[in-house]
Motif scaffolding. Structure first.
Motif, PDB file in Angstrom:
ATOM      1  N   ILE A 122     -17.650  47.761 -39.901  1.00  0.00           N
ATOM      2  CA  ILE A 122     -16.786  46.751 -40.514  1.00  0.00           C
ATOM      3  C   ILE A 122     -16.056  45.927 -39.458  1.00  0.00           C
ATOM      4  O   ILE A 122     -15.659  44.780 -39.704  1.00  0.00           O
ATOM      5  CB  ILE A 122     -15.782  47.425 -41.477  1.00  0.00           C
ATOM      6  CG1 ILE A 122     -15.211  46.391 -42.458  1.00  0.00           C
ATOM      7  CG2 ILE A 122     -14.662  48.107 -40.713  1.00  0.00           C
ATOM      8  CD1 ILE A 122     -16.200  45.873 -43.443  1.00  0.00           C
ATOM      9  N   LEU A 123     -15.891  46.491 -38.244  1.00  0.00           N
ATOM     10  CA  LEU A 123     -15.211  45.740 -37.185  1.00  0.00           C
ATOM     11  C   LEU A 123     -16.017  44.520 -36.765  1.00  0.00           C
ATOM     12  O   LEU A 123     -15.442  43.517 -36.322  1.00  0.00           O
ATOM     13  CB  LEU A 123     -14.938  46.642 -35.987  1.00  0.00           C
ATOM     14  CG  LEU A 123     -14.027  47.850 -36.233  1.00  0.00           C
ATOM     15  CD1 LEU A 123     -13.696  48.545 -34.924  1.00  0.00           C
ATOM     16  CD2 LEU A 123     -12.742  47.425 -36.939  1.00  0.00           C
ATOM     17  N   ALA A 130      -6.391  42.351 -40.396  1.00  0.00           N
ATOM     18  CA  ALA A 130      -7.571  43.030 -39.875  1.00  0.00           C
ATOM     19  C   ALA A 130      -7.223  43.875 -38.657  1.00  0.00           C
ATOM     20  O   ALA A 130      -7.757  44.981 -38.481  1.00  0.00           O
ATOM     21  CB  ALA A 130      -8.653  42.007 -39.515  1.00  0.00           C
ATOM     22  N   ALA A 131      -6.315  43.382 -37.819  1.00  0.00           N
ATOM     23  CA  ALA A 131      -5.893  44.160 -36.651  1.00  0.00           C
ATOM     24  C   ALA A 131      -5.213  45.452 -37.080  1.00  0.00           C
ATOM     25  O   ALA A 131      -5.448  46.524 -36.500  1.00  0.00           O
ATOM     26  CB  ALA A 131      -4.964  43.326 -35.779  1.00  0.00           C
ATOM     27  N   VAL A 157     -10.127  54.030 -36.151  1.00  0.00           N
ATOM     28  CA  VAL A 157     -10.682  54.685 -34.967  1.00  0.00           C
ATOM     29  C   VAL A 157      -9.653  55.648 -34.385  1.00  0.00           C
ATOM     30  O   VAL A 157      -8.450  55.514 -34.648  1.00  0.00           O
ATOM     31  CB  VAL A 157     -11.079  53.641 -33.889  1.00  0.00           C
ATOM     32  CG1 VAL A 157     -12.201  52.741 -34.383  1.00  0.00           C
ATOM     33  CG2 VAL A 157      -9.878  52.809 -33.471  1.00  0.00           C
ATOM     34  N   PRO A 158     -10.095  56.620 -33.592  1.00  0.00           N
ATOM     35  CA  PRO A 158      -9.149  57.513 -32.920  1.00  0.00           C
ATOM     36  C   PRO A 158      -8.265  56.731 -31.950  1.00  0.00           C
ATOM     37  O   PRO A 158      -8.639  55.646 -31.489  1.00  0.00           O
ATOM     38  CB  PRO A 158     -10.063  58.483 -32.168  1.00  0.00           C
ATOM     39  CG  PRO A 158     -11.410  58.343 -32.772  1.00  0.00           C
ATOM     40  CD  PRO A 158     -11.498  56.953 -33.308  1.00  0.00           C
ATOM     41  N   PRO A 159      -7.069  57.261 -31.627  1.00  0.00           N
ATOM     42  CA  PRO A 159      -6.142  56.539 -30.739  1.00  0.00           C
ATOM     43  C   PRO A 159      -6.767  56.089 -29.421  1.00  0.00           C
ATOM     44  O   PRO A 159      -6.461  54.995 -28.938  1.00  0.00           O
ATOM     45  CB  PRO A 159      -5.024  57.566 -30.502  1.00  0.00           C
ATOM     46  CG  PRO A 159      -5.035  58.408 -31.735  1.00  0.00           C
ATOM     47  CD  PRO A 159      -6.481  58.515 -32.146  1.00  0.00           C
ATOM     48  N   GLU A 160      -7.628  56.919 -28.846  1.00  0.00           N
ATOM     49  CA  GLU A 160      -8.190  56.562 -27.542  1.00  0.00           C
ATOM     50  C   GLU A 160      -9.175  55.390 -27.627  1.00  0.00           C
ATOM     51  O   GLU A 160      -9.567  54.816 -26.603  1.00  0.00           O
ATOM     52  CB  GLU A 160      -8.879  57.767 -26.908  1.00  0.00           C
ATOM     53  CG  GLU A 160     -10.105  58.297 -27.657  1.00  0.00           C
ATOM     54  CD  GLU A 160      -9.750  59.301 -28.746  1.00  0.00           C
ATOM     55  OE1 GLU A 160     -10.681  59.976 -29.234  1.00  0.00           O
ATOM     56  OE2 GLU A 160      -8.556  59.427 -29.076  1.00  0.00           O
ATOM     57  N   MET A 161      -9.595  55.000 -28.834  1.00  0.00           N
ATOM     58  CA  MET A 161     -10.552  53.903 -28.990  1.00  0.00           C
ATOM     59  C   MET A 161      -9.897  52.637 -29.551  1.00  0.00           C
ATOM     60  O   MET A 161     -10.575  51.636 -29.778  1.00  0.00           O
ATOM     61  CB  MET A 161     -11.697  54.335 -29.917  1.00  0.00           C
ATOM     62  CG  MET A 161     -12.553  55.462 -29.379  1.00  0.00           C
ATOM     63  SD  MET A 161     -13.904  55.886 -30.517  1.00  0.00           S
ATOM     64  CE  MET A 161     -14.875  54.382 -30.487  1.00  0.00           C
ATOM     65  N   LEU A 219      -9.705  46.926 -31.073  1.00  0.00           N
ATOM     66  CA  LEU A 219      -8.967  45.671 -31.229  1.00  0.00           C
ATOM     67  C   LEU A 219      -9.639  44.537 -30.456  1.00  0.00           C
ATOM     68  O   LEU A 219      -9.679  43.398 -30.928  1.00  0.00           O
ATOM     69  CB  LEU A 219      -7.525  45.847 -30.759  1.00  0.00           C
ATOM     70  CG  LEU A 219      -6.584  46.541 -31.742  1.00  0.00           C
ATOM     71  CD1 LEU A 219      -5.244  46.840 -31.073  1.00  0.00           C
ATOM     72  CD2 LEU A 219      -6.378  45.695 -32.988  1.00  0.00           C
ATOM     73  N   ALA A 220     -10.152  44.852 -29.274  1.00  0.00           N
ATOM     74  CA  ALA A 220     -10.854  43.835 -28.491  1.00  0.00           C
ATOM     75  C   ALA A 220     -12.066  43.316 -29.256  1.00  0.00           C
ATOM     76  O   ALA A 220     -12.337  42.110 -29.261  1.00  0.00           O
ATOM     77  CB  ALA A 220     -11.278  44.414 -27.147  1.00  0.00           C
ATOM     78  N   LEU A 221     -12.770  44.220 -29.932  1.00  0.00           N
ATOM     79  CA  LEU A 221     -13.919  43.804 -30.725  1.00  0.00           C
ATOM     80  C   LEU A 221     -13.485  42.946 -31.907  1.00  0.00           C
ATOM     81  O   LEU A 221     -14.065  41.891 -32.178  1.00  0.00           O
ATOM     82  CB  LEU A 221     -14.679  45.036 -31.220  1.00  0.00           C
ATOM     83  CG  LEU A 221     -15.827  44.776 -32.201  1.00  0.00           C
ATOM     84  CD1 LEU A 221     -16.864  43.844 -31.586  1.00  0.00           C
ATOM     85  CD2 LEU A 221     -16.469  46.097 -32.633  1.00  0.00           C
ATOM     86  N   SER A 222     -12.439  43.377 -32.593  1.00  0.00           N
ATOM     87  CA  SER A 222     -11.958  42.642 -33.763  1.00  0.00           C
ATOM     88  C   SER A 222     -11.506  41.237 -33.393  1.00  0.00           C
ATOM     89  O   SER A 222     -11.777  40.266 -34.113  1.00  0.00           O
ATOM     90  CB  SER A 222     -10.805  43.410 -34.419  1.00  0.00           C
ATOM     91  OG  SER A 222     -10.321  42.727 -35.554  1.00  0.00           O
ATOM     92  N   PHE A 223     -10.823  41.102 -32.255  1.00  0.00           N
ATOM     93  CA  PHE A 223     -10.307  39.801 -31.825  1.00  0.00           C
ATOM     94  C   PHE A 223     -11.339  38.966 -31.075  1.00  0.00           C
ATOM     95  O   PHE A 223     -11.063  37.818 -30.721  1.00  0.00           O
ATOM     96  CB  PHE A 223      -9.070  39.984 -30.946  1.00  0.00           C
ATOM     97  CG  PHE A 223      -7.804  40.216 -31.717  1.00  0.00           C
ATOM     98  CD1 PHE A 223      -7.196  39.177 -32.401  1.00  0.00           C
ATOM     99  CD2 PHE A 223      -7.225  41.474 -31.775  1.00  0.00           C
ATOM    100  CE1 PHE A 223      -6.024  39.375 -33.117  1.00  0.00           C
ATOM    101  CE2 PHE A 223      -6.061  41.691 -32.491  1.00  0.00           C
ATOM    102  CZ  PHE A 223      -5.454  40.645 -33.164  1.00  0.00           C
TER     103      PHE A 223
END
Length: 200
Positions: A4-5, A111-112, A119-123, A128-132
Motif C-alpha cells: 500500500i505504500l 498517509a504519512a 511497519v516496525p519502528p526500525e523501518m 516514510l521515504a517511500l511514501s513521500f
C-alpha cells in the motif's frame, strides 16, 4: 514494505503534480482566462494557504472517521477541486477549485501517519521515504510532463491528467485499503503543550 505504500507514493506524485503543474503553464492559463499573469499566479497562492490552514482543520474534523474514510474524503475533495479547475470558465472558479485541491492535499500527512503504523519502528524512516517519494518525483516527472502537455494541447490538458489520476487514486484506495486501520485520528489534544516547546 507493505504494498500500500507504493500506492501512497504514486498518489503523492499526483498530489505534488497537481500542486505545482500550473506554474509551468501560468502564462497560457492567464491568456486563456483573460487575466494578468500576476492574477493567474494567485492559483498557486490560494493552494498554499488552503494546504497550510484548511487541510489541518479538515484533518481534525475527520479525526473520528476511520482512516480509510478520511483518505477517501481527502482524495474526493482533491479530485472534485481538480475537475472544477479543469472546467473553470473564469479565475474565481479556478481559485475555488484550487482551494478544494489544497484542502484535499491533507492526504499526504494522513498517509504519512498511516505509514508509520504499518511497519516496525526500525523501518519507519525508510517507509516514510517511500511514501513521500512521489512528492519529489512530481518535480522531476509531473511538472515537466504537465508543462509539455500544456504547451502542446492547451493549459487545461495537464489538469485533465491530474483529475483522471486523482480519480484513479481514489478508486485504488477504496479498493485496496482495509476498512479498519489501527491508527488514531488527528485532534487538538496536546497541541498547547506541544507549542510550548521552543524547537516546535
Amino acid at each position: 514494505m507493505p504494498p500500500i505504500l507504493y500506492l501512497f507514493a504514486l498518489t503523492n506524485l499526483v498530489i505534488g503534480t497537481g500542486a505545482f503543474v500550473l506554474s509551468g503553464v501560468i502564462k497560457l492559463m492567464a491568456d486563456g482566462l483573460d487575466v494578468s499573469v500576476a492574477a493567474a499566479g494567485q492559483a498557486m497562492t490560494v493552494y498554499a494557504f488552503a494546504s497550510a490552514l484548511l487541510a489541518p482543520l479538515l484533518m481534525v474534523g475527520t479525526g473520528k472517521l476511520t482512516r480509510k474514510r478520511a483518505l477517501q474524503v481527502a482524495l474526493l475533495l482533491y479530485s472534485l477541486g481538480s475537475l472544477l479547475c479543469t472546467l473553470a470558465p473564469n479565475l474565481p472558479t479556478l481559485l475555488a477549485g484550487r482551494v478544494m485541491m489544497g484542502t484535499g492535499a491533507m492526504f499526504t500527512p494522513l498517509a504519512a501517519g498511516l505509514t508509520v503504523t504499518m511497519v516496525p519502528p526500525e523501518m519507519r524512516a525508510r517507509a516514510l521515504a517511500l511514501s513521500f517519494l512521489g512528492i519529489g518525483m512530481s518535480y522531476a516527472i509531473g511538472l515537466p510532463l504537465g508543462t509539455w502537455l500544456g504547451f502542446n494541447f492547451g493549459w487545461r490538458a495537464p489538469l485533465w491528467l491530474v483529475t483522471g489520476c486523482s480519480v484513479l487514486a481514489l478508486t485504488a484506495a477504496t479498493a485496496l485499503l482495509p476498512a479498519k486501520i489501527n491508527a488514531p485520528g488527528a485532534s487538538f489534544a496536546g497541541l498547547s503543550s506541544l507549542l510550548r516547546h521552543a524547537q516546535v
